[in-house]
Design a protein around this motif. Structure first.
Motif, PDB file in Angstrom:
ATOM      1  N   MET A   1       0.818  -1.191   0.000  1.00 24.37           N
ATOM      2  CA  MET A   1       0.000   0.000   0.000  1.00 24.37           C
ATOM      3  C   MET A   1       0.863   1.258   0.000  1.00 24.37           C
ATOM      4  SD  MET A   1      -3.122  -0.776  -0.289  1.00 24.37           S
ATOM      5  CE  MET A   1      -3.990   0.686   0.117  1.00 24.37           C
ATOM      6  N   LYS A   2       2.012   1.203   0.664  1.00 24.37           N
ATOM      7  CA  LYS A   2       2.885   2.375   0.699  1.00 24.37           C
ATOM      8  C   LYS A   2       3.370   2.739  -0.692  1.00 24.37           C
ATOM      9  CE  LYS A   2       4.643   1.763   5.364  1.00 24.37           C
ATOM     10  NZ  LYS A   2       5.831   1.520   6.184  1.00 24.37           N
ATOM     11  N   LYS A   3       3.717   1.722  -1.483  1.00 24.66           N
ATOM     12  CA  LYS A   3       4.201   1.973  -2.845  1.00 24.66           C
ATOM     13  C   LYS A   3       3.093   2.567  -3.710  1.00 24.66           C
ATOM     14  CE  LYS A   3       8.293   0.064  -2.440  1.00 24.66           C
ATOM     15  NZ  LYS A   3       9.545   0.739  -2.661  1.00 24.66           N
ATOM     16  N   ILE A   4       1.873   2.065  -3.561  1.00 25.32           N
ATOM     17  CA  ILE A   4       0.753   2.577  -4.346  1.00 25.32           C
ATOM     18  C   ILE A   4       0.450   4.020  -3.963  1.00 25.32           C
ATOM     19  CG2 ILE A   4      -1.720   2.323  -4.757  1.00 25.32           C
ATOM     20  CD1 ILE A   4      -1.320  -0.704  -4.486  1.00 25.32           C
ATOM     21  N   LEU A   5       0.424   4.311  -2.670  1.00 30.52           N
ATOM     22  CA  LEU A   5       0.156   5.680  -2.225  1.00 30.52           C
ATOM     23  C   LEU A   5       1.254   6.643  -2.658  1.00 30.52           C
ATOM     24  CD1 LEU A   5      -1.298   5.059   1.338  1.00 30.52           C
ATOM     25  CD2 LEU A   5      -2.523   5.718  -0.734  1.00 30.52           C
ATOM     26  N   ALA A   6       2.512   6.196  -2.622  1.00 31.87           N
ATOM     27  CA  ALA A   6       3.611   7.055  -3.069  1.00 31.87           C
ATOM     28  C   ALA A   6       3.493   7.350  -4.561  1.00 31.87           C
ATOM     29  CB  ALA A   6       4.946   6.391  -2.759  1.00 31.87           C
ATOM     30  N   SER A   7       3.114   6.349  -5.347  1.00 32.34           N
ATOM     31  CA  SER A   7       2.945   6.560  -6.783  1.00 32.34           C
ATOM     32  C   SER A   7       1.769   7.490  -7.070  1.00 32.34           C
ATOM     33  CB  SER A   7       2.740   5.236  -7.500  1.00 32.34           C
ATOM     34  OG  SER A   7       3.882   4.428  -7.358  1.00 32.34           O
ATOM     35  N   LEU A   8       0.674   7.311  -6.354  1.00 27.93           N
ATOM     36  CA  LEU A   8      -0.472   8.197  -6.541  1.00 27.93           C
ATOM     37  C   LEU A   8      -0.140   9.632  -6.144  1.00 27.93           C
ATOM     38  CD1 LEU A   8      -3.442   6.004  -5.293  1.00 27.93           C
ATOM     39  CD2 LEU A   8      -2.922   6.688  -7.641  1.00 27.93           C
ATOM     40  N   ARG A   9       0.664   9.800  -5.107  1.00 28.92           N
ATOM     41  CA  ARG A   9       1.089  11.132  -4.692  1.00 28.92           C
ATOM     42  C   ARG A   9       1.954  11.786  -5.769  1.00 28.92           C
ATOM     43  NH1 ARG A   9       3.803   9.970  -0.081  1.00 28.92           N
ATOM     44  NH2 ARG A   9       1.826   9.421   0.873  1.00 28.92           N
ATOM     45  N   LYS A  10       2.863  11.009  -6.381  1.00 24.11           N
ATOM     46  CA  LYS A  10       3.701  11.543  -7.463  1.00 24.11           C
ATOM     47  C   LYS A  10       2.853  11.981  -8.646  1.00 24.11           C
ATOM     48  CE  LYS A  10       7.889   8.823  -6.688  1.00 24.11           C
ATOM     49  NZ  LYS A  10       8.746   7.778  -7.262  1.00 24.11           N
ATOM     50  N   ILE A  11       1.880  11.141  -9.017  1.00 22.99           N
ATOM     51  CA  ILE A  11       1.020  11.468 -10.162  1.00 22.99           C
ATOM     52  C   ILE A  11       0.161  12.688  -9.845  1.00 22.99           C
ATOM     53  CG2 ILE A  11      -0.940  10.633 -11.514  1.00 22.99           C
ATOM     54  CD1 ILE A  11       0.350   7.857 -11.422  1.00 22.99           C
ATOM     55  N   ALA A  12      -0.381  12.764  -8.646  1.00 22.35           N
ATOM     56  CA  ALA A  12      -1.218  13.906  -8.276  1.00 22.35           C
ATOM     57  C   ALA A  12      -0.416  15.200  -8.280  1.00 22.35           C
ATOM     58  CB  ALA A  12      -1.841  13.671  -6.904  1.00 22.35           C
ATOM     59  N   ARG A  13       0.813  15.147  -7.778  1.00 16.99           N
ATOM     60  CA  ARG A  13       1.665  16.334  -7.800  1.00 16.99           C
ATOM     61  C   ARG A  13       1.994  16.764  -9.215  1.00 16.99           C
ATOM     62  NH1 ARG A  13       6.523  14.924  -4.949  1.00 16.99           N
ATOM     63  NH2 ARG A  13       5.289  13.591  -3.623  1.00 16.99           N
ATOM     64  N   HIS A  14       2.117  15.793 -10.111  1.00 25.32           N
ATOM     65  CA  HIS A  14       2.487  16.098 -11.489  1.00 25.32           C
ATOM     66  C   HIS A  14       1.333  16.718 -12.273  1.00 25.32           C
ATOM     67  CE1 HIS A  14       4.439  15.766 -15.348  1.00 25.32           C
ATOM     68  NE2 HIS A  14       3.378  15.118 -15.809  1.00 25.32           N
ATOM     69  N   ILE A  15       0.104  16.259 -12.028  1.00 23.54           N
ATOM     70  CA  ILE A  15      -1.003  16.739 -12.850  1.00 23.54           C
ATOM     71  C   ILE A  15      -1.717  17.957 -12.264  1.00 23.54           C
ATOM     72  CG2 ILE A  15      -1.411  14.481 -13.881  1.00 23.54           C
ATOM     73  CD1 ILE A  15      -3.810  14.152 -12.089  1.00 23.54           C
ATOM     74  N   LEU A  16      -1.296  18.442 -11.101  1.00 25.69           N
ATOM     75  CA  LEU A  16      -1.885  19.659 -10.574  1.00 25.69           C
ATOM     76  C   LEU A  16      -1.613  20.821 -11.527  1.00 25.69           C
ATOM     77  CD1 LEU A  16      -1.167  19.572  -6.752  1.00 25.69           C
ATOM     78  CD2 LEU A  16      -3.362  19.414  -7.896  1.00 25.69           C
ATOM     79  N   PRO A  17      -2.561  21.720 -11.707  1.00 25.76           N
ATOM     80  CA  PRO A  17      -2.353  22.834 -12.642  1.00 25.76           C
ATOM     81  C   PRO A  17      -1.327  23.830 -12.116  1.00 25.76           C
ATOM     82  CG  PRO A  17      -4.442  23.073 -11.506  1.00 25.76           C
ATOM     83  CD  PRO A  17      -3.888  21.742 -11.113  1.00 25.76           C
ATOM     84  N   ASP A  18      -0.588  24.437 -13.062  1.00 26.55           N
ATOM     85  CA  ASP A  18       0.351  25.490 -12.702  1.00 26.55           C
ATOM     86  C   ASP A  18      -0.376  26.819 -12.520  1.00 26.55           C
ATOM     87  OD1 ASP A  18       2.469  23.725 -12.866  1.00 26.55           O
ATOM     88  OD2 ASP A  18       2.843  24.162 -14.976  1.00 26.55           O
ATOM     89  N   GLN A  19      -1.388  27.041 -13.348  1.00 23.74           N
ATOM     90  CA  GLN A  19      -2.167  28.268 -13.291  1.00 23.74           C
ATOM     91  C   GLN A  19      -3.629  27.924 -13.091  1.00 23.74           C
ATOM     92  OE1 GLN A  19      -1.772  30.493 -16.828  1.00 23.74           O
ATOM     93  NE2 GLN A  19       0.397  30.887 -16.601  1.00 23.74           N
ATOM     94  N   LEU A  20      -4.275  28.654 -12.233  1.00 23.59           N
ATOM     95  CA  LEU A  20      -5.711  28.520 -12.038  1.00 23.59           C
ATOM     96  C   LEU A  20      -6.247  29.907 -11.730  1.00 23.59           C
ATOM     97  CD1 LEU A  20      -8.238  26.720 -11.772  1.00 23.59           C
ATOM     98  CD2 LEU A  20      -7.676  26.463  -9.369  1.00 23.59           C
ATOM     99  N   ILE A  21      -7.061  30.418 -12.633  1.00 26.86           N
ATOM    100  CA  ILE A  21      -7.656  31.733 -12.456  1.00 26.86           C
ATOM    101  C   ILE A  21      -9.169  31.545 -12.441  1.00 26.86           C
ATOM    102  CG2 ILE A  21      -7.916  34.040 -13.416  1.00 26.86           C
ATOM    103  CD1 ILE A  21      -5.201  33.566 -14.814  1.00 26.86           C
ATOM    104  N   VAL A  22      -9.796  31.956 -11.350  1.00 21.83           N
ATOM    105  CA  VAL A  22     -11.239  31.794 -11.193  1.00 21.83           C
ATOM    106  C   VAL A  22     -11.824  33.113 -10.702  1.00 21.83           C
ATOM    107  CG1 VAL A  22     -13.072  30.557  -9.993  1.00 21.83           C
ATOM    108  CG2 VAL A  22     -10.990  29.355 -10.625  1.00 21.83           C
ATOM    109  N   ASN A  23     -12.827  33.595 -11.406  1.00 21.67           N
ATOM    110  CA  ASN A  23     -13.615  34.747 -10.977  1.00 21.67           C
ATOM    111  C   ASN A  23     -15.065  34.300 -10.961  1.00 21.67           C
ATOM    112  OD1 ASN A  23     -11.436  36.549 -10.849  1.00 21.67           O
ATOM    113  ND2 ASN A  23     -11.505  36.825 -13.052  1.00 21.67           N
ATOM    114  N   VAL A  24     -15.671  34.248  -9.776  1.00 24.22           N
ATOM    115  CA  VAL A  24     -17.002  33.677  -9.626  1.00 24.22           C
ATOM    116  C   VAL A  24     -17.864  34.610  -8.789  1.00 24.22           C
ATOM    117  CG1 VAL A  24     -18.205  31.845  -8.368  1.00 24.22           C
ATOM    118  CG2 VAL A  24     -16.449  31.265  -9.955  1.00 24.22           C
ATOM    119  N   LYS A  25     -19.110  34.729  -9.196  1.00 29.06           N
ATOM    120  CA  LYS A  25     -20.136  35.422  -8.416  1.00 29.06           C
ATOM    121  C   LYS A  25     -21.210  34.380  -8.143  1.00 29.06           C
ATOM    122  CE  LYS A  25     -22.095  39.939  -8.635  1.00 29.06           C
ATOM    123  NZ  LYS A  25     -22.550  41.019  -9.508  1.00 29.06           N
TER     124      LYS A  25
END
Length: 112
Positions: free
Chosen positions: A1-25
């Motif tokens: 489970m540790k290996k799977i969680l470490a791999s999922l953490r690497k993938i999640a860190r990689h696919i997070l957006p660099d830019q996110l701009i949100v203007n909401v009302k």
């Protein structure tokens, strides 16, 4: 489970957006729900602090309008290397081999 969680953490860190701009009302007809949304937004502020997010809450009026922009990169060779690295580790390899092992009992099954 540790290996799977470490791999999922690497993938999640990689696919997070660099830019996110949100203007909401946003607003709900019941001010209680708008207040509840305000509580949720303030609790999650540390997660979205590094992005440009502007939320304007309107109490007593049902409304949802806004704009958003997401920018980033997903590098396919990196994702493949993380997945292959996970599959090659000893615990995952042992699980795969025990599940894919074909059992031979010997002899023909149709001999009468």
């Amino acid at each position: 489970m540790k290996k799977i969680l470490a791999s999922l953490r690497k993938i999640a860190r990689h696919i997070l957006p660099d830019q996110l701009i949100v203007n909401v009302k946003i607003g709900f007809s019941d001010p209680m729900y708008t207040g509840f949304l305000l509580v949720l937004l303030t609790q999650g502020y540390l997660w979205y602090d590094r992005f440009d997010i502007a939320v304007e809450l309107v109490f007593g009026q049902e409304m949802l309008e806004g704009r958003f922009f997401i920018g980033g990169r997903i590098w396919l060779p990196y994702l493949l290397s993380v997945i292959i690295g996970l599959l090659v580790t000893k615990p995952i390899r042992n699980i795969m081999l025990t599940n894919l092992k074909i059992k031979f009992k010997g002899g023909s099954p149709y001999v009468g």
